[in-house]
Design an enzyme around this catalytic site. Sequence first.
Site, PDB file in Angstrom:
ATOM      1  N   ASN A 109       0.852  -1.186   0.000  1.00  0.00           N
ATOM      2  CA  ASN A 109       0.000   0.000   0.000  1.00  0.00           C
ATOM      3  C   ASN A 109       0.888   1.235   0.000  1.00  0.00           C
ATOM      4  OD1 ASN A 109      -2.428   1.585   0.377  1.00  0.00           O
ATOM      5  ND2 ASN A 109      -1.810   1.861   2.510  1.00  0.00           N
ATOM      6  N   HIS A 111       1.012   5.112   1.342  1.00  0.00           N
ATOM      7  CA  HIS A 111       0.364   5.944   2.357  1.00  0.00           C
ATOM      8  C   HIS A 111       1.048   7.316   2.374  1.00  0.00           C
ATOM      9  CE1 HIS A 111      -1.944   6.860   5.911  1.00  0.00           C
ATOM     10  NE2 HIS A 111      -0.838   7.350   6.446  1.00  0.00           N
ATOM     11  N   SER A 138       5.085   6.713   2.196  1.00  0.00           N
ATOM     12  CA  SER A 138       5.664   5.398   2.497  1.00  0.00           C
ATOM     13  C   SER A 138       4.959   4.341   1.677  1.00  0.00           C
ATOM     14  CB  SER A 138       5.441   5.033   3.980  1.00  0.00           C
ATOM     15  OG  SER A 138       5.864   6.061   4.837  1.00  0.00           O
ATOM     16  N   ASP A 147      -2.263   0.555   8.128  1.00  0.00           N
ATOM     17  CA  ASP A 147      -1.060   1.373   7.883  1.00  0.00           C
ATOM     18  C   ASP A 147       0.101   0.980   8.805  1.00  0.00           C
ATOM     19  OD1 ASP A 147      -2.536   2.797   5.961  1.00  0.00           O
ATOM     20  OD2 ASP A 147      -3.226   4.246   7.450  1.00  0.00           O
TER      21      ASP A 147
END
Length: 197
Positions: A109, A111, A138, A147
């Site tokens: 992912n 972020h 990130s 996260d």
Amino acid sequence: MRKSRAAVLISGRGSNMMALVEAARAADYPATIAGVISNRPDAAGLAFAAANGIAAGTVDHRAFATRESFEASLDQTLKDMGAEIVALAGFMRVLTTGFVERWQGRIINIHPSLLPLYKGLNTHARALADGATRHGCSVHLVTPELDGGPVLLQAEVPVLAGDTPDSLAARVLDAEHKLYPRALALLASRLQSEETS
Ligand code: GRF
């Protein structure tokens, strides 16, 4: 060269997905974008994917009674695409532990903060409210903790005098578009070297 098949999950604009698609055009890039899936039929990024000859589909979460049945359909769509890696790019659904564990080590992912700072939403406004002088983005492996998974790569940007959440978001987004392709390449190369070792 072997190219890992990556699927990109989006919910909206899709600018990070576009950056991945552009990067994956390079002959020496270790991944190919096998497909783009949105949980919203109106996601702007779907048209870009289709126009670029990439399999693009919608798995509309509103059509499913439970998170698990939505994710079962998502899993089937990923399987049909032959996906080996899942890249979340502005995908606005929380995934269950079961789904995340099925893709463990192969789901990432992006972020918009320097994790572990500012998990969750409104990261730019929160960084400004804190008087942060540095901010960034990130790419992390996805784990059941939102996260919270191990960071693969980060990029830092300065916070400038007079920044608004929008001006800071734009600076971070530019950095995201460079970082995400690097991070996907890193993960694909790592997984490929594990296959051969
Ligand atoms: C990006 O800022 C990303 O970091 C966050 O959601 C936004 C998605 O933007 N997770 P886009 O859809 O890739 O343009």
